[in-house]
Write a protein that holds these residues in place. Sequence first.
Motif, short mmCIF file in Angstrom:
data_model
loop_
_atom_site.label_atom_id
_atom_site.label_comp_id
_atom_site.label_asym_id
_atom_site.label_seq_id
_atom_site.Cartn_x
_atom_site.Cartn_y
_atom_site.Cartn_z
N GLN A 283 1.84 16.68 2.36
CA GLN A 283 2.91 15.42 2.24
C GLN A 283 1.99 14.13 2.65
N LEU B 266 0.31 12.83 -0.18
CA LEU B 266 0.81 12.17 -1.26
C LEU B 266 1.48 10.83 -0.60
N ALA B 267 2.02 10.75 0.63
CA ALA B 267 2.38 9.51 1.18
C ALA B 267 1.24 8.44 0.77
N TYR C 87 -1.15 8.34 -1.18
CA TYR C 87 -1.47 7.82 -2.38
C TYR C 87 -0.33 7.10 -2.89
N HIS C 88 1.02 7.24 -2.33
CA HIS C 88 2.14 6.46 -3.02
C HIS C 88 1.94 5.06 -2.55
N ARG C 89 1.42 4.98 -1.28
CA ARG C 89 1.36 3.68 -0.59
C ARG C 89 0.10 2.82 -1.37
N LYS C 90 -0.69 3.69 -1.36
CA LYS C 90 -2.18 2.95 -2.19
C LYS C 90 -1.61 2.51 -3.62
N GLN C 91 -0.98 3.34 -4.42
CA GLN C 91 -0.38 2.86 -5.80
C GLN C 91 0.59 1.70 -5.68
N SER C 92 1.47 1.67 -4.55
CA SER C 92 2.47 0.57 -4.59
C SER C 92 1.65 -0.76 -4.20
N ASN D 239 0.15 -1.79 -7.38
CA ASN D 239 1.19 -2.34 -8.21
C ASN D 239 1.35 -3.97 -7.72
#
Length: 190
Positions: A171, A174-175, A177-182, A185
């Motif tokens: 978890q 994943l969190a 990864y999502h942070r990096k992704q945003s 972006n």
Amino acid sequence: MACELIDKIVVHEAVGKKPNRQQQVDIYYNFIGQFNLPLTEEEIEAAKVEAEKQAAKKAKRKTERQRERNAAFRAKAKAERWAANEGHKFAKRVCEHCGKEYYPNGNKQKFCSPECKKEHQRAELEQKRFAEKGNHTFRQKTCKICGKPFWLSNGQEVLCSEECKAINRRQKQLAYYHRKQSEQNAGEAI
Ligand SMILES: [Zn+2]
Ligand SMILES: [Zn+2]
């Protein structure tokens, strides 16, 4: 008139069977004492009834006197009890918590004061909790991942098992990864 003349009447046990039945009745007159006089059957019967009435009265008086004596005895015993307990209804007792002697207000009282009662209940609860803990050094906690209760082995854990720890790790990754992704972006958008 008759009452003034007669001192007492004594009716004897009847002897013999009918028609030879005989019963002696002694009448003691005032001033002259016993006086022999032939009596009719009715007079004998009346004297017997009177004698029975007197006996019943006497028995009733005896019962009443016994009742009075019993009540007096009870009152005396109660007074002695109160005196022995220094003016208290119940005898001295030892407090089950602090061990001090005290006079209870009721038969079921166990503690000398509300404080002792409270303190005793608290100690009992603590003991119960301790007993529930059994061989565990640390208390129980609820797992953050699965929500199930588990026993701590070093007092620091927040997760119950290796499985829950793996889920937690995933978890977090994943969190991240999502942070990096945003963030990426957001950078591209500028
Ligand atoms: Zn006490
Ligand atoms: Zn768990």
